[in-house]
Design a protein around this motif. Structure first.
Motif, PDB file in Angstrom:
ATOM      1  N   MET A 278      10.408  56.460 -13.186  1.00 39.01           N
ATOM      2  CA  MET A 278       9.566  55.829 -14.015  1.00 39.01           C
ATOM      3  C   MET A 278      10.690  55.026 -14.922  1.00 39.01           C
ATOM      4  N   ASP A 279       9.911  53.866 -14.892  1.00 39.55           N
ATOM      5  CA  ASP A 279      10.817  52.706 -15.870  1.00 39.55           C
ATOM      6  C   ASP A 279      10.882  53.078 -17.056  1.00 39.55           C
ATOM      7  N   ALA A 280      12.130  53.493 -17.907  1.00 41.32           N
ATOM      8  CA  ALA A 280      12.036  54.030 -19.051  1.00 41.32           C
ATOM      9  C   ALA A 280      12.793  52.737 -20.125  1.00 41.32           C
ATOM     10  N   ARG A 281      12.829  51.623 -19.485  1.00 43.33           N
ATOM     11  CA  ARG A 281      13.441  50.585 -20.035  1.00 43.33           C
ATOM     12  C   ARG A 281      14.902  50.555 -20.415  1.00 43.33           C
ATOM     13  N   ARG A 282      15.388  49.324 -20.879  1.00 43.89           N
ATOM     14  CA  ARG A 282      16.917  49.415 -21.274  1.00 43.89           C
ATOM     15  C   ARG A 282      17.918  49.902 -20.008  1.00 43.89           C
TER      16      ARG A 282
ATOM     17  N   PRO B 205      16.969  68.087 -12.654  1.00 45.77           N
ATOM     18  CA  PRO B 205      15.973  68.185 -13.628  1.00 45.77           C
ATOM     19  C   PRO B 205      15.606  66.867 -14.179  1.00 45.77           C
ATOM     20  N   GLN B 206      14.364  67.054 -14.814  1.00 47.07           N
ATOM     21  CA  GLN B 206      13.990  65.671 -15.421  1.00 47.07           C
ATOM     22  C   GLN B 206      14.962  65.276 -16.452  1.00 47.07           C
ATOM     23  N   GLN B 207      15.327  63.933 -16.633  1.00 47.15           N
ATOM     24  CA  GLN B 207      16.280  63.231 -17.029  1.00 47.15           C
ATOM     25  C   GLN B 207      15.987  61.819 -17.428  1.00 47.15           C
ATOM     26  N   ALA B 208      16.741  61.225 -18.161  1.00 45.16           N
ATOM     27  CA  ALA B 208      16.672  59.935 -18.602  1.00 45.16           C
ATOM     28  C   ALA B 208      17.987  59.452 -18.240  1.00 45.16           C
ATOM     29  N   VAL B 209      18.245  58.528 -17.290  1.00 43.29           N
ATOM     30  CA  VAL B 209      19.680  57.964 -16.930  1.00 43.29           C
ATOM     31  C   VAL B 209      19.576  56.386 -16.503  1.00 43.29           C
ATOM     32  N   ALA B 210      20.547  56.088 -16.391  1.00 40.83           N
ATOM     33  CA  ALA B 210      20.812  54.609 -15.653  1.00 40.83           C
ATOM     34  C   ALA B 210      20.351  54.889 -14.337  1.00 40.83           C
ATOM     35  N   VAL B 211      19.854  53.742 -13.579  1.00 42.59           N
ATOM     36  CA  VAL B 211      19.154  53.944 -12.299  1.00 42.59           C
ATOM     37  C   VAL B 211      20.414  54.055 -11.379  1.00 42.59           C
ATOM     38  N   GLU B 212      21.402  53.391 -11.748  1.00 39.92           N
ATOM     39  CA  GLU B 212      22.646  53.445 -10.918  1.00 39.92           C
ATOM     40  C   GLU B 212      23.268  54.940 -10.813  1.00 39.92           C
ATOM     41  N   ASP B 213      23.194  55.630 -11.758  1.00 42.11           N
ATOM     42  CA  ASP B 213      23.337  56.890 -11.938  1.00 42.11           C
ATOM     43  C   ASP B 213      22.588  58.016 -11.004  1.00 42.11           C
TER      44      ASP B 213
ATOM     45  N   PRO C 105      17.782  62.912   3.432  1.00 43.49           N
ATOM     46  CA  PRO C 105      16.688  61.974   3.381  1.00 43.49           C
ATOM     47  C   PRO C 105      15.735  61.673   2.363  1.00 43.49           C
ATOM     48  N   ALA C 106      15.630  60.676   1.453  1.00 40.95           N
ATOM     49  CA  ALA C 106      14.516  60.606   0.261  1.00 40.95           C
ATOM     50  C   ALA C 106      13.574  59.825   0.453  1.00 40.95           C
ATOM     51  N   VAL C 107      12.616  60.003  -0.594  1.00 38.94           N
ATOM     52  CA  VAL C 107      11.496  59.116  -0.601  1.00 38.94           C
ATOM     53  C   VAL C 107      11.348  58.938  -2.252  1.00 38.94           C
ATOM     54  N   TYR C 108      11.300  57.512  -2.505  1.00 40.19           N
ATOM     55  CA  TYR C 108      11.222  57.182  -3.719  1.00 40.19           C
ATOM     56  C   TYR C 108       9.658  56.839  -4.133  1.00 40.19           C
ATOM     57  N   LEU C 109       9.274  57.220  -5.320  1.00 38.42           N
ATOM     58  CA  LEU C 109       7.943  56.737  -5.754  1.00 38.42           C
ATOM     59  C   LEU C 109       7.817  56.514  -7.461  1.00 38.42           C
ATOM     60  N   GLY C 110       7.047  56.019  -7.726  1.00 35.47           N
ATOM     61  CA  GLY C 110       6.965  55.632  -9.159  1.00 35.47           C
ATOM     62  C   GLY C 110       6.947  54.133  -9.616  1.00 35.47           C
ATOM     63  N   ASP C 111       6.575  53.869 -10.833  1.00 36.48           N
ATOM     64  CA  ASP C 111       6.364  52.524 -11.408  1.00 36.48           C
ATOM     65  C   ASP C 111       7.912  51.932 -11.505  1.00 36.48           C
ATOM     66  N   GLY C 112       8.957  52.774 -11.494  1.00 32.68           N
ATOM     67  CA  GLY C 112      10.254  52.281 -11.390  1.00 32.68           C
ATOM     68  C   GLY C 112      10.690  51.468 -10.006  1.00 32.68           C
TER      69      GLY C 112
END
Length: 244
Positions: A113-117, A145-153, A164-171
């Protein structure tokens, strides 16, 4: 019978589940604010399925993280309904609810999810338990766990898991270029129909969490923000500066 609510992200969504049957679901992701949409949506949903609100035994609500305003609207609505009907609230972690859209995936499910910044609200889940529960859905296994981090991290954490992964969400549309460039494991993006919050998933998880004794009295229900709001951050910066 459970009412599911999620207004933590761009989409506003409500659903009613009766055991293992999804009786109805409304989802809107278009212009109107959640404060304009959520209550009329819930009223219309109950009218459409021909059920009175007093028939529900619990309210499952996305409890965070997410948009501060959206979370407050959804949680206040859930709390008001819970208090009025004297039924408990089942807090459903927002990212677990979003991941449950892909409950039949054998990939690592990574909601963003896009957390801005430059940050995302994110987590990672394995659906192995959900897939092997004797024909019935089980709770996802929390891998990160749930966390707020830079997308690169977050991408580096996904790479380190080497699955193998699947990405989803408004981010995803916000950071799609970085996801394609930096992700080194095999990955895919969830289809449009699964890529946003769905109250049907929140209600389904609410049913499982209620059976596991995870409900709370409506009066005790609180959202989980994970980080300070912009106003709180700005106030903290001002206070920090005043002490320099």
């Amino acid at each position: 019978m459970i009412l599911g609510i999620d207004s933590s992200g761009l989409a506003c969504t409500a659903a009613v589940a009766d055991g293992d049957v999804l009786l109805g679901e409304y989802t809107v992701d278009y212009k109107k604010t959640h404060s304009e949409t959520l209550l009329p949506m819930i009223d219309a949903l109950f009218k459409e399925i021909g059920v009175e609100k007093k028939a529900i035994t619990a309210v499952a609500c996305a409890s965070g993280p997410g948009s501060f305003t959206g979370l407050r609207i959804g949680c206040a609505t859930a709390k008001g309904i819970g208090l009025a009907l004297d039924v408990p609230i089942v807090p459903v972690p927002t990212l677990m609810g979003l991941s449950f859209n892909c409950a039949v995936s054998d990939r690592l499910v990574v909601p963003l999810m896009d957390a801005r910044r430059g940050q995302v609200y994110t987590a990672a889940y394995s659906m192995k338990e959900a897939l092997s529960a004797g024909g019935a859905a089980g709770l996802p296994e929390e891998v990160l766990p749930q966390q707020a981090v830079a997308v690169e991290d977050m991408i580096e954490k996904v790479n380190a898991l080497d699955r193998p992964a699947v990405y989803l969400g408004d981010g995803v549309p916000v950071f799609a270029e970085k996801l394609r460039k930096l992700t080194r494991v095999n990955f895919s993006f969830a289809p449009l129909s699964l890529s946003r919050q769905r109250a049907g998933s929140v209600a389904a998880l609410g049913t499982l969490l209620l059976a596991a004794g995870k409900a709370v009295p409506a009066a005790d229900f609180r959202p989980e923000y994970l980080r300070l709001s912009q106003a709180e951050r700005e106030r903290a910066e001002k206070e920090k500066g005043s002490h320099v």
